[in-house]
Scaffold this motif. Structure first.
Motif, PDB file in Angstrom:
ATOM      1  N   PRO A 143       0.813  -1.232   0.000  1.00  0.00           N
ATOM      2  CA  PRO A 143       0.000   0.000   0.000  1.00  0.00           C
ATOM      3  C   PRO A 143       0.837   1.269   0.000  1.00  0.00           C
ATOM      4  O   PRO A 143       0.305   2.361  -0.259  1.00  0.00           O
ATOM      5  N   ARG A 144       2.128   1.154   0.272  1.00  0.00           N
ATOM      6  CA  ARG A 144       3.027   2.309   0.172  1.00  0.00           C
ATOM      7  C   ARG A 144       3.599   2.455  -1.234  1.00  0.00           C
ATOM      8  O   ARG A 144       4.163   3.497  -1.559  1.00  0.00           O
ATOM      9  N   LEU A 145       3.495   1.387  -2.033  1.00  0.00           N
ATOM     10  CA  LEU A 145       4.066   1.403  -3.380  1.00  0.00           C
ATOM     11  C   LEU A 145       3.034   1.711  -4.459  1.00  0.00           C
ATOM     12  O   LEU A 145       3.358   2.371  -5.452  1.00  0.00           O
ATOM     13  N   ILE A 146       1.808   1.197  -4.288  1.00  0.00           N
ATOM     14  CA  ILE A 146       0.805   1.342  -5.333  1.00  0.00           C
ATOM     15  C   ILE A 146      -0.550   1.670  -4.703  1.00  0.00           C
ATOM     16  O   ILE A 146      -0.710   1.631  -3.482  1.00  0.00           O
ATOM     17  N   HIS A 147      -1.530   1.970  -5.541  1.00  0.00           N
ATOM     18  CA  HIS A 147      -2.870   2.306  -5.078  1.00  0.00           C
ATOM     19  C   HIS A 147      -3.426   1.156  -4.233  1.00  0.00           C
ATOM     20  O   HIS A 147      -3.211  -0.024  -4.537  1.00  0.00           O
ATOM     21  N   PRO A 148      -4.164   1.437  -3.165  1.00  0.00           N
ATOM     22  CA  PRO A 148      -4.653   0.364  -2.295  1.00  0.00           C
ATOM     23  C   PRO A 148      -5.523  -0.665  -3.011  1.00  0.00           C
ATOM     24  O   PRO A 148      -5.465  -1.854  -2.683  1.00  0.00           O
ATOM     25  N   GLU A 149      -6.322  -0.247  -3.998  1.00  0.00           N
ATOM     26  CA  GLU A 149      -7.138  -1.221  -4.732  1.00  0.00           C
ATOM     27  C   GLU A 149      -6.260  -2.184  -5.511  1.00  0.00           C
ATOM     28  O   GLU A 149      -6.506  -3.395  -5.546  1.00  0.00           O
ATOM     29  N   ALA A 150      -5.233  -1.661  -6.158  1.00  0.00           N
ATOM     30  CA  ALA A 150      -4.309  -2.524  -6.899  1.00  0.00           C
ATOM     31  C   ALA A 150      -3.557  -3.443  -5.948  1.00  0.00           C
ATOM     32  O   ALA A 150      -3.308  -4.619  -6.255  1.00  0.00           O
ATOM     33  N   ALA A 151      -3.187  -2.914  -4.778  1.00  0.00           N
ATOM     34  CA  ALA A 151      -2.498  -3.736  -3.775  1.00  0.00           C
ATOM     35  C   ALA A 151      -3.386  -4.888  -3.314  1.00  0.00           C
ATOM     36  O   ALA A 151      -2.941  -6.039  -3.199  1.00  0.00           O
ATOM     37  N   LEU A 152      -4.655  -4.593  -3.053  1.00  0.00           N
ATOM     38  CA  LEU A 152      -5.575  -5.629  -2.600  1.00  0.00           C
ATOM     39  C   LEU A 152      -5.825  -6.673  -3.684  1.00  0.00           C
ATOM     40  O   LEU A 152      -5.958  -7.863  -3.387  1.00  0.00           O
ATOM     41  N   HIS A 210      -8.594   7.564   4.786  1.00  0.00           N
ATOM     42  CA  HIS A 210      -9.959   7.239   4.368  1.00  0.00           C
ATOM     43  C   HIS A 210      -9.972   6.368   3.114  1.00  0.00           C
ATOM     44  O   HIS A 210     -10.824   5.493   2.945  1.00  0.00           O
ATOM     45  N   ARG A 211      -8.997   6.606   2.203  1.00  0.00           N
ATOM     46  CA  ARG A 211      -8.960   5.809   0.984  1.00  0.00           C
ATOM     47  C   ARG A 211      -8.560   4.367   1.290  1.00  0.00           C
ATOM     48  O   ARG A 211      -9.155   3.422   0.772  1.00  0.00           O
ATOM     49  N   LEU A 212      -7.563   4.195   2.135  1.00  0.00           N
ATOM     50  CA  LEU A 212      -7.119   2.850   2.511  1.00  0.00           C
ATOM     51  C   LEU A 212      -8.226   2.112   3.245  1.00  0.00           C
ATOM     52  O   LEU A 212      -8.532   0.939   2.947  1.00  0.00           O
ATOM     53  N   ARG A 234      -7.274 -12.211   7.177  1.00  0.00           N
ATOM     54  CA  ARG A 234      -6.050 -11.796   7.880  1.00  0.00           C
ATOM     55  C   ARG A 234      -5.258 -10.792   7.042  1.00  0.00           C
ATOM     56  O   ARG A 234      -4.606  -9.895   7.590  1.00  0.00           O
ATOM     57  N   VAL A 235      -5.285 -10.919   5.728  1.00  0.00           N
ATOM     58  CA  VAL A 235      -4.644  -9.920   4.865  1.00  0.00           C
ATOM     59  C   VAL A 235      -5.281  -8.554   5.087  1.00  0.00           C
ATOM     60  O   VAL A 235      -4.591  -7.536   5.220  1.00  0.00           O
ATOM     61  N   LEU A 236      -6.613  -8.531   5.150  1.00  0.00           N
ATOM     62  CA  LEU A 236      -7.309  -7.263   5.373  1.00  0.00           C
ATOM     63  C   LEU A 236      -6.998  -6.706   6.758  1.00  0.00           C
ATOM     64  O   LEU A 236      -6.842  -5.481   6.921  1.00  0.00           O
ATOM     65  N   ASP A 237      -6.895  -7.576   7.754  1.00  0.00           N
ATOM     66  CA  ASP A 237      -6.493  -7.119   9.091  1.00  0.00           C
ATOM     67  C   ASP A 237      -5.124  -6.445   9.037  1.00  0.00           C
ATOM     68  O   ASP A 237      -4.904  -5.402   9.674  1.00  0.00           O
ATOM     69  N   CYS A 238      -4.212  -7.061   8.270  1.00  0.00           N
ATOM     70  CA  CYS A 238      -2.856  -6.508   8.179  1.00  0.00           C
ATOM     71  C   CYS A 238      -2.857  -5.164   7.458  1.00  0.00           C
ATOM     72  O   CYS A 238      -2.101  -4.245   7.818  1.00  0.00           O
ATOM     73  N   MET A 239      -3.692  -5.024   6.446  1.00  0.00           N
ATOM     74  CA  MET A 239      -3.795  -3.732   5.756  1.00  0.00           C
ATOM     75  C   MET A 239      -4.369  -2.676   6.695  1.00  0.00           C
ATOM     76  O   MET A 239      -3.945  -1.512   6.674  1.00  0.00           O
ATOM     77  N   ASP A 240      -5.343  -3.058   7.512  1.00  0.00           N
ATOM     78  CA  ASP A 240      -5.838  -2.134   8.532  1.00  0.00           C
ATOM     79  C   ASP A 240      -4.718  -1.718   9.474  1.00  0.00           C
ATOM     80  O   ASP A 240      -4.593  -0.544   9.849  1.00  0.00           O
ATOM     81  N   ALA A 241      -3.906  -2.717   9.860  1.00  0.00           N
ATOM     82  CA  ALA A 241      -2.807  -2.439  10.789  1.00  0.00           C
ATOM     83  C   ALA A 241      -1.812  -1.451  10.199  1.00  0.00           C
ATOM     84  O   ALA A 241      -1.207  -0.649  10.924  1.00  0.00           O
ATOM     85  N   ALA A 242      -1.633  -1.497   8.874  1.00  0.00           N
ATOM     86  CA  ALA A 242      -0.694  -0.570   8.240  1.00  0.00           C
ATOM     87  C   ALA A 242      -1.060   0.878   8.516  1.00  0.00           C
ATOM     88  O   ALA A 242      -0.190   1.752   8.612  1.00  0.00           O
ATOM     89  N   ALA A 243      -2.360   1.140   8.653  1.00  0.00           N
ATOM     90  CA  ALA A 243      -2.822   2.519   8.836  1.00  0.00           C
ATOM     91  C   ALA A 243      -2.700   2.997  10.272  1.00  0.00           C
ATOM     92  O   ALA A 243      -2.688   4.210  10.515  1.00  0.00           O
ATOM     93  N   VAL A 244      -2.621   2.076  11.247  1.00  0.00           N
ATOM     94  CA  VAL A 244      -2.700   2.501  12.645  1.00  0.00           C
ATOM     95  C   VAL A 244      -1.496   2.102  13.490  1.00  0.00           C
ATOM     96  O   VAL A 244      -1.342   2.599  14.611  1.00  0.00           O
TER      97      VAL A 244
END
Length: 706
Positions: A143-152, A210-212, A234-244
């Motif tokens: 999510p730091r390299l590309i758009h969050p939708e593309a990352a997901l 908000h976008r992430l 768990r992938v989505l949990d980790c993406m949430d963790a990236a923000a906080v």
């Protein structure tokens, strides 16, 4: 320097670290240790201005961590540490990706500060398909390299992206057509000249919160409730963790998710399936070398089976010659083929091209020049045997002679065609709409060339080809499931409750639905040839014969265990069945009792595992995973369940033996549910069903889940 990782200095100030671990560059413990050592040395060596990471051995950067090693979490931790070392590097680290970067190989490439790729290169994270999230921090870097939708998309789909798409979404800095080594060095020299320095992912900003969060929330809403495989959530949990969370803490969070998922039954089942399918793919590669050239496939018959097979072959570009005993049958067969091709779509040009590949003949002699001759007639084998024998009489010396249908065996075919080395029973059990299984059932003397030739054909029409000796695995497993189910129905269970319990476990259709789809007359005929197959005490069977006598033969008849008021729909419970079951229990002297869903699942799975053990002991199949693959590809079993053999190993063979002994206490049932001798032998040696491969224990080579 190591044999696994070479260190080169292609230009002043530039070190190139090159993987050399065979054609897949698998990240074994030894390779990771060697790479960690040379990377540390390169990053700290006096005069080093840039480090390149590359690979040799073919069009693969790295297929990532292996699936078979016992040190999976240890290797993941080592890769995680290597990627963290690259994050901390003060000089540019460039990945030169010349082919597939998969799983851990992709994670390493993404940890590099820059990426240069050949146009044929691909980046993918397929481990999600075997129930694993990334292992080395990719949920935090992407999510730091590309758009969050593309990352997901990359994280959740397992779909690889090519170099051009990777460049478009910002994953790759440069795409080159050839000479990656030279152009990679020039790219590094350009970085040095402009003093670009390092560009680690942790130093790059996340997208707006908000976008992430919106992207993650949308994907989470699309997940099924109570999903059996944890990895996507768990992938989505980790993406949430990236923000906080701070980056280092979020890395630990991802590591915990990886270890939890790797310790799950779903991962063990999915890995089991992936390894089995990879073994099948390797055999298929050998088939392409051993198969005889096939110019034209000859099919004898004009009914639905012949037409469906002809249409499937024509649709993938195979020339077909359809032959029948008379002009009317041939004309009807050609019309059926044409209707199937028309319904399949593909446009007028495609339809016309397929029609051009179809020829017709009256009488078997028209098929004499075909390299593969398939008897696909209609009706009982007693009516088709003459046609098969005629094909055997006119077939060329090196041609393959094939029989079809559920009620034949290799022994019967060999007796008719008299060519054991070239005779194969092709069983295409369309038990479920998504069925993709092709059983190649051979006599003991079948040649590898004949098997390879038919195997290549089966795969060309999208079938998973499973080779068996002497009998059909999928039909044997279905009968075993129905015997256990019928015993429970005698005790008071409803066939509909049995099916529901097993659908909840992972089958797309329950045993009684499958029986209807096979045809109850066919089922009765299959059971009749088994030892004591007509004795309801020795082999439980309840009301199937009565249903057939009343014209309720299954799906094709519009009524069987279920009612089928509308063609093409799933069956509906039939209230009239209750009275038949009540009468049958009364005749057998059974007093109905409550049968739980757990008892249903336990007994049916144990019965299928017992049948599978028998298939292995008799040499029908060589490995337990083949039993499970028959159900996955032939009966729509969910991959994350692994199959009855994997499930038996998960619960333990002591559990299986104890369950079977309990089932064998039923009056008259000792013969079919007395634990197979193979089960006892494996218990004595501390092995499981999935450790048996027909010869000895073996650790399979690494395969990618891709």
């Amino acid at each position: 320097m190591s044999d696994l990782v070479a260190v080169e200095q292609p230009a002043p100030g530039i070190r190139r670290l090159v993987f050399g671990n065979g054609s897949t560059n698998t990240m074994t413990s030894a390779l990771l240790a060697a790479f960690d050592t040379v990377l540390t040395e390169a990053l700290t060596a006096h005069g080093t201005l840039a480090v390149l990471i590359a690979a040799r051995g073919g069009p693969v950067f790295s297929m990532g961590l292996g699936l078979t090693g016992a040190d999976g979490t240890g290797d993941a931790a080592r890769l995680r540490a290597i990627c963290a070392r690259i994050d901390a590097a003060e000089l540019p680290v460039v990945a030169l990706v010349g082919g597939m970067a998969s799983g851990g190989g992709c994670e390493l490439a993404l940890a590099a500060h820059y990426r240069v790729a050949l146009r044929i290169a691909e980046f993918g994270l397929p481990d999600i398909a075997i129930g694993l999230p990334p292992a080395a921090g990719t949920t935090q870097r992407l999510p730091r390299l590309i758009h969050p939708e593309a990352a997901l998309d990359l994280l959740l789909s397992g779909r690889p992206v090519g170099a051009a798409e990777a460049q478009r979404i910002g994953l790759v800095d440069s795409v080159v057509d050839d000479d990656l080594d030279t152009l990679g060095v020039r790219f590094a020299q350009g970085l040095i000249e402009v003093r670009a320095g390092s560009r680690p992912a942790p130093a790059r900003p996340l997208p707006p919160f908000h976008r992430l969060q919106a992207a993650v929330a949308a994907r989470r809403a699309a997940l099924p409730s109570a999903a059996p495989v944890e990895a996507p959530a768990r992938v989505l949990d980790c993406m949430d963790a990236a923000a906080v969370l701070p980056f280092a803490v979020a890395l630990d969070y991802e590591a915990a998710a990886y270890e939890d998922c790797r310790d799950s039954a779903a991962f063990r089942a999915l890995r089991h399936v992936a390894l089995g399918e990879a073994t099948a793919r390797r055999r298929a590669v050998g088939w392409t070398r051993a198969a005889r050239p096939v110019g034209e496939v000859g099919i004898w018959g004009g009914g639905a089976t012949a037409a469906g097979l002809a249409a499937s072959l024509l649709a993938v570009g195979r020339p077909v010659r359809l032959a029948a005993a008379d002009e009317t049958t041939l004309r009807d067969g050609v019309a059926r083929v044409d209707a199937i091709l028309f319904d399949a779509g593909g446009g007028a040009a495609g339809h016309k091209a397929s029609q051009a590949r179809l020829a017709g003949s009256i009488g078997p002699m028209g098929l004499a020049s075909c390299e593969v001759l398939i008897e696909a007639g209609s009706g009982p084998w007693s009516e088709r045997e003459v046609g098969f024998a005629a094909l055997g009489g006119i077939a060329a010396k090196d041609s393959v002679l094939v029989g079809t249908g559920a009620l034949v065996t290799p022994a019967v075919l060999v007796a008719s065609g008299r060519r054991p080395e070239a005779t194969i029973w092709l069983n295409l059990p369309d038990l479920v709409p998504e069925a993709g299984l092709a059983e190649l059932v051979c006599a003991a003397g079948a040649s590898e060339a004949a098997i390879a030739t038919l195997g290549v054909l089966a795969q060309s029409i999208g079938r998973f080809a499973l080779v068996a000796t002497g009998e059909s695995p999928i039909l044997g497993l279905l009968i075993a499931a129905l015997e256990a189910a019928d015993a429970l129905v005698e005790e008071g269970a409803s066939p509909y409750a049995v099916d529901r319990a097993l659908r909840e476990w992972g089958l797309s259709y329950g045993p009684y639905e499958l029986a209807d789809r096979l045809g109850l007359q066919t089922l009765l005929a299959l059971r009749a040839v088994l030892p004591e197959g007509s004795d309801p005490k020795a082999r439980p069977i309840l009301v199937a014969a009565q249903l057939v006598a009343e014209g309720r033969g299954g799906l094709a008849a519009g009524r069987g265990y279920y009612a089928y008021p509308e063609p093409g729909t799933r069956g509906l419970p039939d209230p009239a069945l209750d009275a038949l079951l009540t009468d049958a229990r009364s005749v057998l002297g059974r007093t109905p009792r409550l049968v739980t869903n757990e008892e249903i699942r336990t007994h049916v799975l144990a019965s299928m595992a017992q049948a599978g053990a028998g298939l292995l002991r008799r040499g029908v199949l060589r490995r337990a995973v083949e039993v499970d693959l028959a159900l996955i590809h032939g009966a729509g079993l969910a991959r994350w369940r692994g199959g009855p053999m994997r499930a038996a190993d998960e619960r333990g063979l002591l559990w299986l033996r104890r369950t079977l002994r309990t089932m064998a206490e039923r009056p008259g049932a000792a013969a079919i549910w007395t634990p197979d001798p193979l089960i006892g032998d494996l218990i004595k040696t501390g092995r499981g069903l999935c450790d048996f491969d027909g010869r000895t224990l073996a650790t399979p080579a690494y395969v990618s889940p891709a």
